[in-house]
Write an enzyme that holds these catalytic residues in place. Structure first.
Site, PDB file in Angstrom:
ATOM      1  N   GLN A   1       0.836  -1.197   0.000  1.00  0.00           N
ATOM      2  CA  GLN A   1       0.000   0.000   0.000  1.00  0.00           C
ATOM      3  C   GLN A   1       0.872   1.249   0.000  1.00  0.00           C
ATOM      4  O   GLN A   1       0.695   2.160   0.814  1.00  0.00           O
ATOM      5  CB  GLN A   1      -0.966  -0.018   1.192  1.00  0.00           C
ATOM      6  CG  GLN A   1      -1.873  -1.254   1.160  1.00  0.00           C
ATOM      7  CD  GLN A   1      -2.977  -1.206   2.182  1.00  0.00           C
ATOM      8  OE1 GLN A   1      -2.734  -1.376   3.368  1.00  0.00           O
ATOM      9  NE2 GLN A   1      -4.175  -0.969   1.726  1.00  0.00           N
ATOM     10  N   HIS A   2       1.826   1.221  -0.891  1.00  0.00           N
ATOM     11  CA  HIS A   2       2.693   2.379  -1.054  1.00  0.00           C
ATOM     12  C   HIS A   2       3.346   2.360  -2.427  1.00  0.00           C
ATOM     13  O   HIS A   2       3.348   1.336  -3.120  1.00  0.00           O
ATOM     14  CB  HIS A   2       3.751   2.438   0.048  1.00  0.00           C
ATOM     15  CG  HIS A   2       4.479   1.158   0.316  1.00  0.00           C
ATOM     16  ND1 HIS A   2       5.193   0.494  -0.643  1.00  0.00           N
ATOM     17  CD2 HIS A   2       4.586   0.409   1.451  1.00  0.00           C
ATOM     18  CE1 HIS A   2       5.729  -0.592  -0.117  1.00  0.00           C
ATOM     19  NE2 HIS A   2       5.359  -0.689   1.158  1.00  0.00           N
TER      20      HIS A   2
END
Ligand code: TYD
Length: 146
Positions: free
Chosen positions: A51-52
């Site tokens: 999630q980056h």
């Protein structure tokens, strides 16, 4: 196409009757010099990791045991790669958003990185990622990394 920018890498099997052997050498069969190695295990199918996006780092992901999935997007295109073979990895260039999930109980996800760790080069907010991607497009993709 996003898939072309994030190719699946097939590593040679140097195994013999004694078992398998896979060799990865920086700038030989992965497209960067390896500065960092980490691995993720003990996650399960309820967990979403990643999630980056990274402003600088390039990665290769390999499930050396078990399996997981990685969802990859550049904010426009998206695809899911299934990582389930120790001889197969996926290359993820800089400024790509990724989520890793659906980890099997025996999953060991090996990650090779082109940089030493620097928390400041991580973008952990998707809206911020989209803003920075737009800014790079405007910049004409001339290599300015902000
Ligand atoms: P995080 O980036 O959230 O892991 P993932 O991408 O797998 O979801 O990292 C978890 C923690 O570990 C966070 O506090 C940062 C730290 N960390 C390092 O110190 N060095 C590293 O190389 C990595 C990948 C993480």
């Amino acid at each position: 196409m996003l898939k072309d920018r994030c190719p699946i890498l097939e590593f040679a099997d140097l195994g013999d009757e004694r078992g398998k052997l896979v060799v990865i050498e920086g700038s030989q069969n992965v497209p960067f010099d390896i500065k960092r190695v980490f691995y993720i295990y003990g996650s399960d199918d309820t967990v979403v990791r990643g999630q980056h996006a990274n402003r600088e780092s390039e990665f290769v992901l390999i499930n050396v045991a078990g399996e997981s999935k990685v969802r990859i997007t550049d904010g426009t295109e998206e695809f899911v790669a299934e990582l389930n073979r120790p001889m197969t990895g996926i290359y993820i260039p800089r400024m790509i958003w990724k989520d890793m999930y659906d980890f099997s109980p025996d999953s060991v996800l090996l990650v090779l990185a082109s940089t030493h760790y620097d928390g400041a080069e991580y973008i952990r907010d998707f809206q911020e990622y989209l803003r920075e991607m737009k800014a790079e497009e405007k910049d004409g993709g001339n290599g300015f990394h902000g």
